[in-house]
Design a protein around this motif. Structure first.
Motif, short mmCIF file in Angstrom:
data_model
loop_
_atom_site.label_atom_id
_atom_site.label_comp_id
_atom_site.label_asym_id
_atom_site.label_seq_id
_atom_site.Cartn_x
_atom_site.Cartn_y
_atom_site.Cartn_z
N ASP A 149 -18.83 -14.28 6.76
CA ASP A 149 -18.97 -12.55 6.93
C ASP A 149 -19.92 -12.04 6.07
O ASP A 149 -20.98 -12.76 5.51
N ALA A 150 -20.33 -10.92 6.15
CA ALA A 150 -21.37 -10.02 5.40
C ALA A 150 -21.27 -10.46 4.04
O ALA A 150 -22.33 -10.62 3.34
N PHE B 196 -25.86 -11.80 12.44
CA PHE B 196 -25.45 -11.20 13.69
C PHE B 196 -24.26 -10.47 13.39
O PHE B 196 -23.92 -10.75 12.04
N GLY B 197 -23.82 -9.67 14.37
CA GLY B 197 -22.57 -8.82 14.10
C GLY B 197 -23.15 -7.80 13.03
O GLY B 197 -24.24 -7.26 13.16
N GLU B 198 -22.02 -7.55 12.16
CA GLU B 198 -22.10 -6.52 11.03
C GLU B 198 -22.65 -7.40 9.98
O GLU B 198 -22.06 -7.54 8.90
N ASP B 199 -24.03 -7.80 9.82
CA ASP B 199 -24.41 -8.67 8.85
C ASP B 199 -23.63 -9.89 8.52
O ASP B 199 -23.75 -10.49 7.33
N ASP B 200 -22.97 -10.32 9.49
CA ASP B 200 -22.63 -11.86 9.38
C ASP B 200 -23.60 -12.84 9.24
O ASP B 200 -24.63 -12.52 10.02
N ARG B 201 -23.20 -13.92 8.85
CA ARG B 201 -24.34 -14.95 8.87
C ARG B 201 -23.96 -16.37 9.71
O ARG B 201 -22.80 -16.57 9.61
N LEU B 202 -24.84 -16.78 10.45
CA LEU B 202 -24.76 -18.18 10.84
C LEU B 202 -25.70 -18.98 10.22
O LEU B 202 -27.04 -18.86 10.30
N ILE B 203 -25.18 -19.93 9.41
CA ILE B 203 -25.95 -20.92 8.70
C ILE B 203 -26.19 -22.13 9.15
O ILE B 203 -25.02 -22.57 9.47
N THR B 204 -27.30 -22.82 9.44
CA THR B 204 -27.65 -24.10 9.96
C THR B 204 -28.09 -24.90 8.73
O THR B 204 -29.12 -24.29 8.10
N ILE B 205 -27.66 -25.99 8.57
CA ILE B 205 -27.99 -26.98 7.52
C ILE B 205 -28.55 -28.28 8.18
O ILE B 205 -27.82 -28.89 8.86
#
Length: 434
Positions: A114-115, A183-192
């Motif tokens: 989440d944010a 994305f969304g309301e400052d949510d994070r999608l993290i790729t590693i």
């Protein structure tokens, strides 16, 4: 539904009319009407109770209660809506399951937070690369599990134009590249990504270049020394050998300049970014570079001007900054026609310290600009041979600015000239009394 409502109203009116008639016959019209209304309300409450019980205690696919009239149609309509809802839910759940299965098959880690950074979901690769634990780490803040100050700063900065490279918190021998998307309301999608092999290959390349450059310097020094000695013996050298010796001396000098730049670039790439404690005074540095540029111009008589709008000292490595600034100024002198103008500017604006070099030379085609800082990339190879460039100058500038948390921007128009601008954070200014 409209016809059922009409029939329901008719029945209600018939009930009230019958109650009124019976009450008039027995002499208790009001009592009869009250009894009829109470019966209607009672039957309505019974149907509402049946509806409530069906909606709260039944599962998907359970048939509605048997009823007639308006209530029968209400039950049937709600049942059809339920079936469509459950069908859509099943399709969405199937889609979510397929997405999770496909994401779990990826070799790259994927994490959703989440944010605030609380972890909501991650795939198997993220567990392996970062050591996350299924069922235990859900809801934990990701920067408490990846305990790296660089990662925390990267996560909070919200500037994700470039990925971050750090060591794995669970397996220190692995090197990870982390990219965050909002994305969304400052949510994070993290790729590693596991970039250990690329990191090792890059280290091998740097070591190879450094070692070869060191090994070549000694024999080249010997060759240059003998060539210089022979060039001084003009009386004893046959005239036919003088031009080949001059050419060999020129190429040896080019090779020496190339090795010097390779060693400098190797040191910049392998050294740590520790420039915060060093102090640099830009004004005397730039005035010296201006004088060197005038000497380099020589008979070409370029007009080289210097404008300094701020004289504060800055935090930075003076030798590195001298190399970066002189590279840009000397390039401008080399690639500007005789009698041209080279403008050197240094100043501070609202958010950065900026050093720029502007010339009125031939300019650079837009297609070349994104690749100018690559090693050995030449926008015009023939011009580079004339000027004796090594093709490493702008790569050196880029790494020096990286060491100072800055960046290089290039603006050029073919036929009108170019402007190269170095920008470093304004926080590097040393204020008086600070």
């Amino acid at each position: 539904m409209r016809h059922a409502l009409t029939r329901h109203l008719r029945r209600l009116l018939l009930l009230l009319a019958a109650a009124t008639g019976i009450g008039w016959l027995v002499g208790y019209t009001l009592v009869a009407l009250l009894i009829a209304i109470a019966f209607y309300l009672g039957s309505t409450l019974v149907q509402l109770a049946r509806l409530h019980h069906w909606l709260t205690s039944s599962g998907a696919g359970v048939d509605p209660p048997e009823s007639t009239g308006l209530w029968g149609e209400v039950f049937d309509d709600i049942y059809r809506l339920q079936k469509r809802h459950f069908s859509a839910r099943d399709r969405l759940q199937t889609m979510v399951n397929r997405i999770r299965e496909s994401t779990n098959s990826l070799r790259d880690g994927v994490v959703m937070t989440d944010a605030e950074g609380a972890m909501e979901w991650w795939n198997h690769a993220a567990e392996y690369l970062c050591g996350f634990r299924t069922g235990k780490d859900r809801g934990e803040y990701i920067y408490n599990l990846i305990r790296d100050p660089e990662f925390r700063g990267y996560f909070d900065a919200k500037d994700y134009s470039e990925p971050l490279e750090i060591a794995s918190p669970a397996r220190p021998q692995l090197r990870l590249q982390i990219q965050i998307n909002l994305f969304g309301e400052d949510d994070r999608l993290i790729t590693i990504k596991d970039v250990t092999r690329i990191h090792q290959l890059e280290k091998m390349r740097r070591d190879f270049v450094s070692n070869v450059s060191h090994e070549m310097r000694t024999p080249l020094t010997v060759i240059s020394g003998y060539l210089e000695t022979l060039s001084e013996q003009t009386e004893s050298i046959p005239p036919g050998w003088q031009r080949p010796l001059a050419t060999m001396q020129h190429q040896a000098n080019r090779m020496e300049a190339l090795i010097t730049d390779l060693l400098l670039l190797s040191r910049l790439e392998t050294s740590e970014r520790r420039t915060g404690d060093a102090v640099c005074y830009p004004e005397p540095l730039l005035r010296q570079i201006q004088q060197d540029a005038i000497a380099l111009s020589g008979d070409q008589q370029h007009r080289i001007t210097l404008s300094i709008d701020d004289s504060h000292a800055i935090q930075g490595d003076e030798n590195q900054l001298r190399s970066a600034f002189s590279n840009l100024v000397f390039n401008a002198v080399k690639y500007t026609p005789a009698g041209g103008t080279v403008q050197i500017r240094y100043g501070v604006d609202d958010d950065a310290i900026r050093f720029s070099v502007t010339d009125n030379g031939s300019g650079i085609d837009p297609e070349h600009i994104p690749r100018l800082t690559e090693r050995f990339y030449r926008a015009d190879p023939s011009r580079s041979k004339e000027t004796g460039g090594t093709g490493l100058g702008l790569a050196i500038v880029k790494h020096i600015l990286y060491n100072h948390d800055g960046h290089l921007s290039i603006d050029s128009t073919p036929g009108q000239g170019s402007t190269f601008t170095c920008s470093v954070p304004i926080e590097r200014i040393i204020r008086e009394g600070a």
